[in-house]
Design a protein around this motif. Structure first.
Motif, PDB file in Angstrom:
ATOM      1  N   SER A 274       0.819  -1.211   0.000  1.00  0.00           N
ATOM      2  CA  SER A 274       0.000   0.000   0.000  1.00  0.00           C
ATOM      3  C   SER A 274       0.846   1.252   0.000  1.00  0.00           C
ATOM      4  N   GLY A 275       0.359   2.242  -0.710  1.00  0.00           N
ATOM      5  CA  GLY A 275       0.994   3.550  -0.683  1.00  0.00           C
ATOM      6  C   GLY A 275       0.026   4.550  -0.082  1.00  0.00           C
ATOM      7  N   SER A 276       0.407   5.830  -0.116  1.00  0.00           N
ATOM      8  CA  SER A 276      -0.473   6.808   0.515  1.00  0.00           C
ATOM      9  C   SER A 276      -1.615   7.210  -0.412  1.00  0.00           C
ATOM     10  N   THR A 277      -1.484   6.928  -1.700  1.00  0.00           N
ATOM     11  CA  THR A 277      -2.587   7.239  -2.619  1.00  0.00           C
ATOM     12  C   THR A 277      -2.846   6.034  -3.523  1.00  0.00           C
ATOM     13  N   GLY A 278      -4.026   6.017  -4.089  1.00  0.00           N
ATOM     14  CA  GLY A 278      -4.340   5.064  -5.157  1.00  0.00           C
ATOM     15  C   GLY A 278      -4.314   3.606  -4.753  1.00  0.00           C
ATOM     16  N   LYS A 279      -4.237   2.767  -5.757  1.00  0.00           N
ATOM     17  CA  LYS A 279      -4.265   1.318  -5.566  1.00  0.00           C
ATOM     18  C   LYS A 279      -2.906   0.839  -5.079  1.00  0.00           C
ATOM     19  N   PRO A 280      -2.867  -0.367  -4.469  1.00  0.00           N
ATOM     20  CA  PRO A 280      -1.566  -0.920  -4.087  1.00  0.00           C
ATOM     21  C   PRO A 280      -0.632  -1.005  -5.288  1.00  0.00           C
ATOM     22  N   LYS A 281       0.656  -0.864  -5.009  1.00  0.00           N
ATOM     23  CA  LYS A 281       1.626  -0.843  -6.103  1.00  0.00           C
ATOM     24  C   LYS A 281       2.404  -2.149  -6.158  1.00  0.00           C
ATOM     25  N   GLY A 282       2.672  -2.604  -7.355  1.00  0.00           N
ATOM     26  CA  GLY A 282       3.422  -3.851  -7.560  1.00  0.00           C
ATOM     27  C   GLY A 282       4.916  -3.558  -7.481  1.00  0.00           C
ATOM     28  N   ILE A 283       5.500  -3.877  -6.336  1.00  0.00           N
ATOM     29  CA  ILE A 283       6.931  -3.605  -6.153  1.00  0.00           C
ATOM     30  C   ILE A 283       7.738  -4.669  -6.900  1.00  0.00           C
TER      31      ILE A 283
END
Ligand code: PRX
Length: 653
Positions: A274-283
């Motif tokens: 999870s980040g602070s905005t938007g959808k979870p990010k694929g690291i």
């Protein structure tokens, strides 16, 4: 982290030096040796990492250790050919460890399975051949939604073996979260299971997957692993042509599958966070650098010795499970304990029973678990012989000194060093941690940077400070390579804070006079609930999907056991500003369905208004002040100052 915690950490003066007995046997036991190595790792990273990398197996040596030409898209060990699975399994079988235990697994009901390195090799090759038979090859994404059974580690290694990119989804996530991750990663295959035990109940994972992938056009096949390979199956629907039982396919394939020779910078896995905005990010993590860094950090932070039995309690669904249950320890050829179930099932001494039974010597867990054990009472720990333990670790969130001391005295018997390890999904491996043979520890501090890590504390302008934002100056081998499909977000999130000169992790910290780092917590809108990262924006977007909800603001508040809990302020449409318990339940259910049970807020407050600036921005800072009962900060910019008084009254009622 709560305000009380920050204050107690600020006053912390206790210091614990490693015993001379521990230091005399440690891999690094003299401060001078540590300092020389650290200096070299910073002054000449190419030579330092090049030498370490040689301890792993490469099919072809690299040409360049670090390529910074496309900064911040760093490349490590370019031109090298490597396979992470080979280094975790084949290498040890070839080097005389065929009959040593690799995975010692215990199910929640008490059933056990032990795999030697030779058996693990056999299982992984079979699994890899099944993947191939289902059309999976190099570069294909495979989603894995499995419980903590040996096949979870086996599936991960099998993907690594053939160059498929694994995308593990923690088995507590909902169908909707599976959908988001499968669609974003364009997974061709989903691996799941018929069931898993959790607190005496069977979790039906396959059902959740069926629900989640309904609209996922990329998925060609579903591979279903039986929880009990030789026993009873849990009932689940199987769709003809799409769904396959793993054990049926495995019995038809050969047990030989050579490792793919991968480029050092080929993708190893995606892991969503999870980040602070938007959808979870694929690291994104790639093979070479991630392998080298997890190998070395595991070796030195956990001071691995030949006869160790190592237990990391994290689920493989999170980065800790990836780096310090699977890749790091297996690359070091150690014995890894893996446990399926809850820490308090059937009783609150389950972890200690496992430590005693399997003679665990290195134990790595999260502060939230430690605080739960403290609450359950000392008698559960005292019942067990924990003398096999020699080293303890913590990860995931700041540990309050009281919990640190309890861990030290009650679990470690006052003799085991504690390594408080700070790192992130994005960093791939541990960046701040004591080295247990040399670093005197202080309760609540992750102490100092690991080799090759150049950390600083800066203000927003980039000036060094004693307290402020944590920043990392140099790239290290397992640094994330990007956010899947979103290079701009990658640059904006991590590299645009100080003109691209530092990596920005999103944490606040301070440094003391000994150069020790004390992590204070996130400085963005990410909340750390029981060591799980949850973006407040994700929850807010769930709530506003409800037809009665106009707007919402979610904040993190201190929580005794979880570290942080979530509080949601929800603004309703029309005149029904009172809300009701029924509506509260509906909203909770939506969170469960769209994210997962673990993201449920502690409290939902229905309100007629939210504190906003004149330009319409919600002032979360004031909501936090209300929720923590603190004096309100500056309210002069509020459009309607009476809103906070009403909210205060509502919050405490
Ligand atoms: O805020 C820090 C906290 O957890 C965040 C990373 O979360 P995640 O990517 O889910 O990885 C957790 C496991 C590595 C960090 O930004 N954090 C992690 N370890 C510590 C910590 N905070 C304080 N002390 C730690 N040891």
């Amino acid at each position: 982290m709560s305000v009380e915690n920050i204050e107690s950490v600020m006053q912390e003066t206790r210091k614990f030096a490693p015993s001379s007995e521990f230091a005399s046997k440690a891999r690094i036991g003299r401060w001078e040796d540590y300092e020389t190595m650290y200096r070299r790792s910073i002054d000449d990273p190419g030579a330092f990492w090049g030498e370490i990398a040689q301890e792993l197996h490469w099919f072809q040596p690299w040409k360049q250790v670090l390529d910074e030409s496309e900064k911040p898209f760093f490349k490590w060990f370019t031109g090298g050919k490597i396979n992470a699975c080979y280094n975790c399994v084949d290498r040890h079988v070839a080097n005389g460890k065929a009959d040593q235990e690799a995975i010692i697994w215990e199910g929640e009901p008490g059933d056990t399975r032990t795999l030697t390195y030779a058996q693990l090799l056999d299982e992984v090759q079979r699994f890899a051949n099944v993947l191939k038979q289902l059309g999976i090859g190099k570069g294909d994404t495979v989603a894995i939604y499995l419980p903590m059974i040996p096949e979870l580690a086996i599936a991960v290694l099998a993907c690594a073996r053939i160059g498929a990119v694994h995308s593990v989804i923690f088995a507590g996530f909902s169908a909707e979260s599976i959908k988001d991750r499968v669609q974003d990663g364009q997974s061709k295959l989903v691996i799941t299971g018929d069931g898993a035990w959790r607190r005496g109940n069977v979790l039906k994972l396959k059902d959740v997957v069926d629900q989640g992938i309904k609209d996922c056009a990329s998925v060609e096949n579903v591979l279903n692993v039986a929880r009990n390979p030789d026993g009873e199956r849990f009932e689940c629907a199987m769709q003809d042509g799409r769904d396959h039982w793993y054990h049926e396919l495995a019995s038809q394939v050969s047990a030989e599958c050579p490792c793919e020779e991968l480029d050092s910078e080929d993708l190893l896995f995606l892991l969503y966070t999870s980040g602070s905005t938007g959808k979870p990010k694929g690291i994104m993590h790639t093979v070479g650098g991630y392998s080298v860094y997890t190998y070395l950090t595991t070796r030195y932070v956990f001071d691995l010795q030949e006869d160790d039995v190592y237990w990391c309690t994290a689920d493989v669904g999170w980065i800790t499970g990836h780096s310090y249950l699977v890749y790091g320890p297996l690359q070091n050829g150690t014995r890894v304990v893996m446990y399926e179930g809850a820490p308090n099932h059937p009783q609150p001494d389950r972890f200690w029973e496992i430590v005693e039974k399997h003679k665990v010597s290195v134990f790595y867990t999260a502060p939230t678990a430690i605080r739960a054990f403290m609450k359950w009472g000392d008698e559960w720990v005292e019942k067990h012989d924990l003398s096999s333990l020699r080293l303890l670790g913590t990860v995931g969130e700041p540990i309050n000194p009281e919990a640190w001391m309890w861990y030290h005295e009650k679990v470690g018997g006052g003799r085991c060093p504690i390594v408080d390890t700070w790192w992130q999904t994005e960093t791939g491996g541990i960046l701040l941690s004591p080295l247990p043979g040399v670093t005197p520890t202080k309760p609540g501090s992750a102490t100092r940077p690991f080799f090759g890590v150049d950390a600083a504390i800066l203000d927003a302008e980039g000036n060094e400070q004693k307290a402020g934002l944590l920043a990392i100056r140099k790239p290290w081998p397992s640094i994330l390579r990007g956010i899947w499909g979103d290079p701009e977000r990658f640059k904006n999130t991590y590299w645009n804070h100080w003109n691209g000169q530092y990596y920005f992790p999103g944490d606040g910290a301070r440094v003391d006079d000994d150069g020790y780092f004390w992590i204070v917590g996130r400085v963005d809108d990410v909340v750390n609930v029981s060591g799980h990262r949850i973006g407040t924006a994700e929850l807010e977007s769930v709530f506003v999907e409800h037809p009665n909800v106009a707007e919402s603001a979610v904040i993190g508040v201190p929580h005794d056991i979880k570290g942080q809990g979530l509080v949601a302020f929800v603004l309703l449409r029309g005149t029904d500003a009172e809300g009701s318990d029924a509506l509260r339940q509906e909203l909770n259910k939506m969170v469960e369905e769209k994210i997962g049970k673990f993201a449920r807020p502690e409290k939902i407050i229905f309100s007629a208004d939210l504190p906003k600036t004149r330009s319409g921005k919600i002032m979360r800072r004031l909501l936090r002040d209300i929720a923590t009962g603190q004096a309100l900060g500056n309210v002069t910019t509020l459009a309607d100052p009476s809103v906070v008084d009403k909210l205060k009254a509502q919050y405490s009622s």
